[in-house]
Design a protein around this motif. Structure first.
Motif, short mmCIF file in Angstrom:
data_model
loop_
_atom_site.label_atom_id
_atom_site.label_comp_id
_atom_site.label_asym_id
_atom_site.label_seq_id
_atom_site.Cartn_x
_atom_site.Cartn_y
_atom_site.Cartn_z
N ASP A 191 0.82 -1.22 0.00
CA ASP A 191 0.00 0.00 0.00
C ASP A 191 0.84 1.26 0.00
O ASP A 191 0.57 2.21 -0.73
N GLY A 192 1.88 1.29 0.86
CA GLY A 192 2.69 2.50 0.96
C GLY A 192 3.91 2.28 1.82
O GLY A 192 4.13 1.19 2.37
N ALA A 193 4.73 3.34 1.95
CA ALA A 193 6.02 3.20 2.64
C ALA A 193 6.42 4.50 3.29
O ALA A 193 6.09 5.60 2.82
N TYR A 194 7.14 4.36 4.40
CA TYR A 194 7.81 5.49 5.04
C TYR A 194 9.29 5.16 5.13
O TYR A 194 9.67 4.10 5.65
N CYS A 195 10.15 6.05 4.63
CA CYS A 195 11.59 5.78 4.57
C CYS A 195 12.39 6.91 5.21
O CYS A 195 12.08 8.09 5.03
N GLN A 196 13.42 6.51 5.95
CA GLN A 196 14.46 7.46 6.37
C GLN A 196 15.81 6.90 5.95
O GLN A 196 16.05 5.70 6.05
N SER A 197 16.68 7.77 5.46
CA SER A 197 17.95 7.32 4.91
C SER A 197 19.03 8.35 5.25
O SER A 197 18.78 9.56 5.21
N MET A 198 20.23 7.85 5.58
CA MET A 198 21.30 8.76 6.03
C MET A 198 22.67 8.16 5.73
O MET A 198 22.79 6.97 5.43
N GLY B 218 6.70 -3.49 -8.34
CA GLY B 218 7.97 -3.34 -7.63
C GLY B 218 8.62 -1.99 -7.90
O GLY B 218 9.16 -1.34 -6.98
N ALA B 219 8.55 -1.54 -9.16
CA ALA B 219 9.09 -0.23 -9.50
C ALA B 219 8.29 0.89 -8.83
O ALA B 219 8.86 1.88 -8.36
N ALA B 220 6.97 0.71 -8.76
CA ALA B 220 6.12 1.72 -8.12
C ALA B 220 6.42 1.81 -6.62
O ALA B 220 6.43 2.90 -6.04
N VAL B 221 6.67 0.66 -5.98
CA VAL B 221 7.03 0.67 -4.55
C VAL B 221 8.36 1.37 -4.34
O VAL B 221 8.51 2.20 -3.42
N THR B 222 9.33 1.07 -5.19
CA THR B 222 10.64 1.73 -5.10
C THR B 222 10.49 3.24 -5.25
O THR B 222 11.11 4.02 -4.51
N GLU B 223 9.64 3.67 -6.17
CA GLU B 223 9.40 5.10 -6.36
C GLU B 223 8.80 5.72 -5.10
O GLU B 223 9.20 6.83 -4.69
N ALA B 224 7.86 5.02 -4.46
CA ALA B 224 7.25 5.54 -3.24
C ALA B 224 8.28 5.65 -2.11
O ALA B 224 8.26 6.62 -1.34
N VAL B 225 9.17 4.67 -2.00
CA VAL B 225 10.22 4.70 -0.98
C VAL B 225 11.12 5.93 -1.19
O VAL B 225 11.43 6.67 -0.25
N LEU B 226 11.55 6.14 -2.43
CA LEU B 226 12.42 7.27 -2.72
C LEU B 226 11.71 8.60 -2.49
O LEU B 226 12.30 9.56 -1.99
N SER B 227 10.42 8.66 -2.81
CA SER B 227 9.64 9.88 -2.55
C SER B 227 9.54 10.15 -1.06
O SER B 227 9.65 11.30 -0.61
N SER B 228 9.35 9.08 -0.27
CA SER B 228 9.25 9.23 1.18
C SER B 228 10.57 9.72 1.78
O SER B 228 10.57 10.55 2.70
N ALA B 229 11.69 9.20 1.27
CA ALA B 229 12.99 9.64 1.79
C ALA B 229 13.18 11.14 1.58
O ALA B 229 13.84 11.81 2.39
N LYS B 230 12.61 11.68 0.51
CA LYS B 230 12.72 13.11 0.24
C LYS B 230 11.70 13.92 1.03
O LYS B 230 12.00 15.00 1.54
#
Length: 342
Positions: free
Chosen positions: A197-204, A322-334
Motif C-alpha cells: 500500500d505504501g512506505a515510510y523511509c528514512q535514509s542517512m 515493484g518499480a512503483a514501490v521503489t518510487e514511493a520509498v524514494l519519494s518518502s525519503a525526500k
C-alpha cells in the motif's frame, strides 16, 4: 532443443558471475558480450568462456545469431535498453532493479508486450528452495496469521567500492543499499503477499567515505494486512535476515549478501545459510538449507520461458508494482512522509 543464445551487456563482477552460473547449461549459452571498458579483464573473461566481444548493444541486437540479451548494467539505462531490445525481437533478462519509477517500468513493459518477447528479472532469491518452502508454509497457514515481516540486509561495500562505481553514486543508487540490496526484500514481500500500500523511509550517511547514504530503514503497509520493515546498511559486516512473525510460529531465514571479493560460487549458492522455525510453544526447529545455484535457476527459467515453456515466475504486473514501490520509498525519503504506492 538448442540452448538459447544470449549476449550479455556489462562484464563487471556480476556479469562474470552470471556467465559462470550457466557455463555447462543445456538450456542457455552466452555467446557474445558488450562492455564499455574492453579491459584486459574483459578480454580474459571473454576468452575463458569463448564469448565474442562486440562494440555495443545496438550491434548485438541486430545479430540474427543472438536470441536474447542479458542486461547487467546500471539501472538507469534499463528502460531504454529493454525497449531497444524488444523492438529488435530479442528476449530480455534484466538484472534488478528493473527501474525506479512506475512510468518507466510501464513504458518498458509495454514494448515487451508489443513485441511478444519474454522479460525476466533478476530477483534470484525467489528461486531458492528455502524461500519456496517459506512461501508454502505461509500460504498454507502453518505459521498462522502473519502479523509482520522484517528484513535486514547489510554489507561493507560502501567502504570498499571505487568512487566511480554506480552503487556509490546517489543519482544512480539513491538511498544507499536500496537498489543494490533492498529491492530483493521488496520483491519478496510482493511474492509472499501481493501489493504494497505504501512506505515510510528514512535514509542517512553514517560512515561511508563517498556521498551516498549507507543506512536506510523503511516501514511498509501491505494491502493483505501485515506490516513490514526493511533495513539496509552498506558500511558494516555482511548479513541477511528475513523473518515472518505469525500467530502460530515465527520463521527466520538467515544468510548473507553479495560482498566485494567473494567467489563466484559464494555469490551464486551462499545467499541462504540457516532456516529456523519457532512455534508459539515448544522447541525451535532448524531446517536444512540446500546448496543451490540461484543464478542458474533464474537464467534457466528465463530460457525455458523464452522457448515457450513455463512462464517466468515474476509476472510483468509484479515487475511494474515493484518499480512503483521503489518510487514511493524514494519519494518518502525526500518528503519525510508516508507515501502511497501509485
Amino acid at each position: 532443443m538448442a540452448p538459447l543464445r544470449v549476449a550479455i551487456i556489462g562484464l563487471g563482477w556480476w556479469g562474470g558471475t552470471l556467465i559462470d552460473s550457466v557455463r555447462d547449461s543445456a538450456l542457455i549459452r552466452f555467446v557474445a558480450a558488450a562492455t564499455r571498458s574492453r579491459s584486459q579483464r574483459d578480454q580474459e573473461l571473454a576468452a575463458k568462456y569463448g564469448i565474442r566481444l562486440a562494440g555495443s548493444l545496438d550491434e548485438l541486437i541486430t545479430d540474427p545469431g543472438i536470441d536474447a540479451v542479458v542486461l547487467a548494467t546500471p539501472p538507469s539505462g534499463h528502460p531504454e535498453q529493454i525497449i531497444k531490445s524488444a523492438r529488435a525481437g530479442k528476449h530480455i533478462f534484466c538484472e534488478k532493479p528493473l527501474t525506479s519509477t512506475k512510468a518507466s517500468a510501464q513504458e518498458a513493459i509495454a514494448a515487451v508486450r508489443r513485441a511478444g518477447v519474454t522479460l525476466g528479472l533478476g530477483y534470484n532469491r525467489r528461486f531458492h528452495p528455502s524461500w519456496v518452502d517459506l512461501k508454502r508454509r505461509i500460504s498454507t497457514g502453518e505459521l498462522g496469521t502473519i502479523l509482520h515481516l522484517e528484513c535486514t540486509m547489510s554489507g561493507p561495500n560502501a567502504l570498499l567500492m571505487s568512487a566511480d562505481a554506480w552503487r556509490a553514486n546517489p543519482n544512480e543508487a539513491p538511498c544507499g543499499g536500496l537498489l543494490p540490496m533492498g529491492v530483493h526484500a521488496i520483491d519478496g514481500l510482493i511474492d509472499l503477499f501481493g501489493e504494497i500500500d505504501g512506505a515510510y523511509c528514512q535514509s542517512m550517511r553514517r560512515a561511508a567515505p563517498g556521498p551516498n547514504d549507507d543506512t536506510t530503514s523503511i516501514l511498509f503497509r501491505l494491502k493483505a494486512g501485515p506490516s513490514a520493515y526493511l533495513s539496509t546498511m552498506m558500511a558494516t559486516a555482511g548479513s541477511f535476515r528475513f523473518q515472518a512473525y505469525g500467530s502460530k510460529a515465527m520463521a527466520l531465514l538467515g544468510g548473507t549478501v553479495h560482498v566485494a571479493g567473494q567467489s563466484s560460487e559464494q555469490r551464486r549458492s551462499g545467499l541462504f545459510g540457516s532456516y529456523l522455525l519457532q512455534p508459539i510453544k515448544g522447541d525451535a526447529q532448524s531446517l536444512d538449507v540446500p546448496v543451490f545455484d540461484v543464478n542458474r535457476a533464474e537464467l534457466e527459467a528465463f530460457a525455458t520461458a523464452a522457448r515457450g515453456g513455463a512462464p517466468y515466475p515474476i509476472t510483468l504486473e509484479q515487475m511494474i508494482h515493484g518499480a512503483a514501490v521503489t518510487e514511493a520509498v524514494l519519494s518518502s525519503a525526500k518528503s519525510g512522509r508516508y507515501e502511497q504506492v501509485a
